[in-house]
Enzyme design. Structure first.
Site, PDB file in Angstrom:
ATOM      1  CD  GLU A  39      -2.738   0.990   2.585  1.00  0.00           C
ATOM      2  OE1 GLU A  39      -2.659   0.032   3.368  1.00  0.00           O
ATOM      3  OE2 GLU A  39      -3.408   2.009   2.814  1.00  0.00           O
ATOM      4  NE  ARG A 265       3.021  -7.868  10.669  1.00  0.00           N
ATOM      5  CZ  ARG A 265       2.475  -7.159   9.666  1.00  0.00           C
ATOM      6  NH1 ARG A 265       1.478  -7.634   8.977  1.00  0.00           N
ATOM      7  NH2 ARG A 265       2.941  -5.976   9.370  1.00  0.00           N
ATOM      8  CE  LYS A 275       3.001   0.042   4.912  1.00  0.00           C
ATOM      9  NZ  LYS A 275       2.326  -0.113   3.627  1.00  0.00           N
TER      10      LYS A 275
HETATM   11  P1  ATP Z   1       2.436  -2.217   7.827  1.00  0.00           P
HETATM   12  O1  ATP Z   1       1.869  -2.893   9.020  1.00  0.00           O
HETATM   13  O2  ATP Z   1       3.894  -1.936   7.929  1.00  0.00           O
HETATM   14  O3  ATP Z   1       1.663  -1.026   7.385  1.00  0.00           O
HETATM   15  P2  ATP Z   1       1.181  -3.627   5.776  1.00  0.00           P
HETATM   16  O4  ATP Z   1       0.886  -5.063   5.842  1.00  0.00           O
HETATM   17  O5  ATP Z   1       0.049  -2.703   5.961  1.00  0.00           O
HETATM   18  O6  ATP Z   1       2.370  -3.318   6.720  1.00  0.00           O
HETATM   19  P3  ATP Z   1       1.460  -3.382   2.993  1.00  0.00           P
HETATM   20  O7  ATP Z   1       2.107  -2.299   2.246  1.00  0.00           O
HETATM   21  O8  ATP Z   1      -0.009  -3.487   2.906  1.00  0.00           O
HETATM   22  O9  ATP Z   1       1.918  -3.246   4.477  1.00  0.00           O
HETATM   23  O10 ATP Z   1       2.150  -4.774   2.700  1.00  0.00           O
HETATM   24  C1  ATP Z   1       2.637  -5.213   1.464  1.00  0.00           C
HETATM   25  C2  ATP Z   1       2.961  -6.660   1.593  1.00  0.00           C
HETATM   26  O11 ATP Z   1       4.016  -6.834   2.539  1.00  0.00           O
HETATM   27  C3  ATP Z   1       1.773  -7.445   2.113  1.00  0.00           C
HETATM   28  O12 ATP Z   1       1.670  -8.655   1.394  1.00  0.00           O
HETATM   29  C4  ATP Z   1       2.109  -7.681   3.551  1.00  0.00           C
HETATM   30  O13 ATP Z   1       1.531  -8.856   4.023  1.00  0.00           O
HETATM   31  C5  ATP Z   1       3.628  -7.762   3.518  1.00  0.00           C
HETATM   32  N1  ATP Z   1       4.187  -7.396   4.809  1.00  0.00           N
HETATM   33  C6  ATP Z   1       4.046  -6.233   5.484  1.00  0.00           C
HETATM   34  N2  ATP Z   1       4.674  -6.287   6.670  1.00  0.00           N
HETATM   35  C7  ATP Z   1       5.235  -7.517   6.762  1.00  0.00           C
HETATM   36  C8  ATP Z   1       6.009  -8.193   7.747  1.00  0.00           C
HETATM   37  N3  ATP Z   1       6.346  -7.611   8.907  1.00  0.00           N
HETATM   38  N4  ATP Z   1       6.420  -9.454   7.482  1.00  0.00           N
HETATM   39  C9  ATP Z   1       6.097 -10.046   6.322  1.00  0.00           C
HETATM   40  N5  ATP Z   1       5.380  -9.475   5.356  1.00  0.00           N
HETATM   41  C10 ATP Z   1       4.924  -8.230   5.570  1.00  0.00           C
HETATM   42 MG    MG Z   2      -1.552  -2.128   5.147  1.00  0.00          MG
END
Ligand code: ATP
Ligand code: MG
Length: 562
Positions: A39, A265, A275
């Site tokens: 995102e 994760r 983030k």
């Molecule tokens: P955040 O909690 O940092 O905002 P998010 O899951 O909202 O992370 P996205 O940009 O939506 O972030 O994630 C893009 C991809 O990265 C998704 O497939 C998500 O599952 C993966 N991802 C994000 N954080 C992790 C993590 N800590 N470990 C493994 N994969 C992750």
């Molecule tokens: Mg997200």
């Protein structure tokens, strides 16, 4: 990506690769298609690296492809700046999406048509309840939800209202479109989830074309289906959403059926990987920016000097599993050290200088000595370092009254100066406060290059720089950003910030070749660690970041059986 780590990646085995292998063998998929779906609401971090290594790694290993898709369904928090930065960071990690760059917003027209399809089939309705009322109707984990009074609205009426929502006739929050599933479901995600909301907001890509936007849950699975993604890999928190995604896929005329599999994760000790939290650190001024070398962002790691291959190696070693765990930062540092030991050229740098005067070395004279660039890599060659009567050594390499195991310099003791000569300390000169400000030493001209022809040995070898030739520099040392393994576990995250996470040394003296250190190329400062020039560095003010120290705390953890 180098051949070497492609080979190691290919050896990777985990339950997701087993699933992919089985699906390909059974003919359930012809080509494996994965996607990395960030995102664009912040910069990528180590957790994203794990996801990228998995998705791009599988595509590469099984001869498929991996799409880069921006899940840009929330224009309130998304910015163009992030879209650019994320692409740069994915490339920096060594991954390539080729022609397969997508945005959820590319699919807005199709998603809209599918929303109308659901309405027509009596499987979605426009709800006039306010967001608060919808929440109040939703029930709890132990109590079922209550139907909205608009739930049984005729499809024709919903369709007309939905079109008027699209046309921008209603203010934000006035109405939503909900899937009509089951208000009593044990899974809250199935209690008539909102799939479209009104947002009079400019979108970074679609501009003002839309006044309604699909929710993430409505866009995600369908985007996978539109793009022909076969294996939709996501983190565990989406396991509860899978029944909703399956329901949508079953009830929509999708061209393909993606299969979702969840994995744990990455959680990293002494770090936050979200983030939302990282934005808080940046906006609160607790770090210098997204690329602060203490940040777990890819930008931060890059600035600190971590090579992408070390990050890929780290991701390979942590592997992919179903259970949550907490990974030690020391493992990442270990991966960096292993790689840099083989690739980084050695240099001499004195971080806390103490002047040494070689009394029997002729004044005003000097010579150049040969130093090996990398003992692990003969092809790295050698370089010249100037030697003169006045030098600097590390203050910590001298002790007036050395304890038993201190093998460095002390009064009357002989040590080797690396690549140079044996020297013996004759006297420690002190200032009025008793602080040692200079060492008077003598050298043995017979030991040029660092060996005594008579075979006598010394126990210590010190790094040094010629005082006259040394270049001054600032060196920044980093420690964990937080003092607790799980920051914020018992209170406010900000209370756990480590006040000593940054140490700035302003009086360092480097061997002259370091004045030309190339940005982004890590070096080993002998006996100290791996360092990389910081972007703040200028020819008149050199700045280096310590990537990692030489001492390997991961090896120690392993020995303890941790
Ligand atoms: P955040 O909690 O940092 O905002 P998010 O899951 O909202 O992370 P996205 O940009 O939506 O972030 O994630 C893009 C991809 O990265 C998704 O497939 C998500 O599952 C993966 N991802 C994000 N954080 C992790 C993590 N800590 N470990 C493994 N994969 C992750
Ligand atoms: Mg997200």
């Amino acid at each position: 990506m180098s051949d070497a780590d492609t080979a190691t990646q290919e050896g990777a085995r985990d339950f997701i690769r087993d699933i992919v292998r089985a699906d390909l063998a059974a003919g359930d998929a012809e080509t494996v298609v994965t996607r990395f779906p960030p995102e664009p609401n912040g910069y990528l971090h180590l957790g994203h690296a794990k996801s990228m290594c998995l998705n791009f790694g599988i595509a590469r290993e099984f001869g498929g492809r991996c799409h880069l898709r921006f899940d840009d369904t929330n224009p309130v928090k998304e910015e163009h700046e992030y879209i650019q930065a994320i692409q740069e960071d994915v490339r920096w990690m060594g991954f390539d999406w080729g022609q397969y760059l997508y945005h959820a917003s590319d699919h807005f027209e199709t998603l809209y048509a599918w929303a109308e399809h659901l309405i027509g089939a009596g499987r979605a309705y426009v709800d006039d309840l306010s967001p608060e009322e919808i929440r109040a109707h939703r029930g709890t984990l132990t109590e079922p939800g209550r139907d909205s009074p608009y739930r049984e609205r005729e499809p024709e009426e919903s369709l007309e209202l939905f079109r008027r929502m699209r046309a921008g006739e209603f203010p934000d929050g006035a109405r939503v479109l909900r899937a009509k599933i089951d208000m009593a479901s044990g899974n809250m995600n199935l209690r008539d989830p909102v799939i479209y909301r009104i947002l009079h907001v400019h979108h970074p890509r679609t501009g003002d074309a839309w006044r309604i936007y699909p929710t993430y849950d409505f866009a995600h699975g369908q985007s996978d289906a539109i793009e022909g993604v076969t294996h939709s890999l996501c983190t565990l928190e989406f396991a509860d959403h899978r029944p909703l995604y399956d329901w949508l896929i079953e009830n929509l005329p999708v061209p393909a059926v993606p299969r979702q599999t969840e994995f744990a994760r990455l959680n990293l000790a002494y770090t936050v990987l979200s983030k939302r939290r990282l934005i808080q650190l940046v906006e609160g001024g607790h770090v210098s920016g997204w690329d602060d070398p203490r940040m777990p962002t890819l930008r931060g790691l890059r600035r600190r000097g971590f090579p992408p291959a070390a990050i890929r190696d780290f991701c390979r070693r942590i592997g992919i599993a179903k259970a949550d765990n907490l990974v030690e930062v020391a493992l990442l540092e270990h991966c960096a050290r292993e790689l840099l030991n083989k690739t980084a050229e050695r240099r001499m740098a004195v971080l806390d200088p103490l002047k040494v005067v070689i009394e029997n070395y002729p004044e005003g004279e000097g010579e150049t000595l040969r130093a090996i660039n990398n003992p692990e890599d003969a092809a790295a060659g050698s370089r010249e370092v100037p030697f003169t009567r006045e030098l600097y050594i590390e203050a910590a390499d001298f002790m007036e009254e050395p304890p038993k195991k201190f093998f460095r310099l002390a009064p009357g003791r002989e040590v080797r100066l690396r690549y140079a000569y044996f020297i013996t300390c004759r006297e420690a000169v002190k200032d009025a406060n008793g602080k040692i400000v200079e060492l008077r030493c003598t050298y043995d001209p017979e030991t040029r290059g660092g060996d005594a022809p008579d075979g006598r040995r010394v126990k210590g070898t010190l790094h040094w720089v010629s005082a006259q030739h040394a270049v001054p520099a600032e060196v920044r040392l980093y420690d964990h950003l937080f003092t607790k393994p799980v920051p914020g576990a018992d209170g406010d995250v900000l209370d756990d910030l480590n006040p000593e996470s940054l140490t700035v040394l302003v009086n360092c003296r480097l061997e002259p070749s370091l004045a030309e250190a190339a940005p982004g190329v890590p070096l080993q400062f002998e006996r100290q660690g791996y360092f990389a020039p910081d972007p703040d560095s200028t020819p008149s003010h050199l700045v280096f970041n310590r990537t990692v120290a030489l001492r390997d705390s991961w090896a120690k953890i392993k020995r303890r059986g941790g």
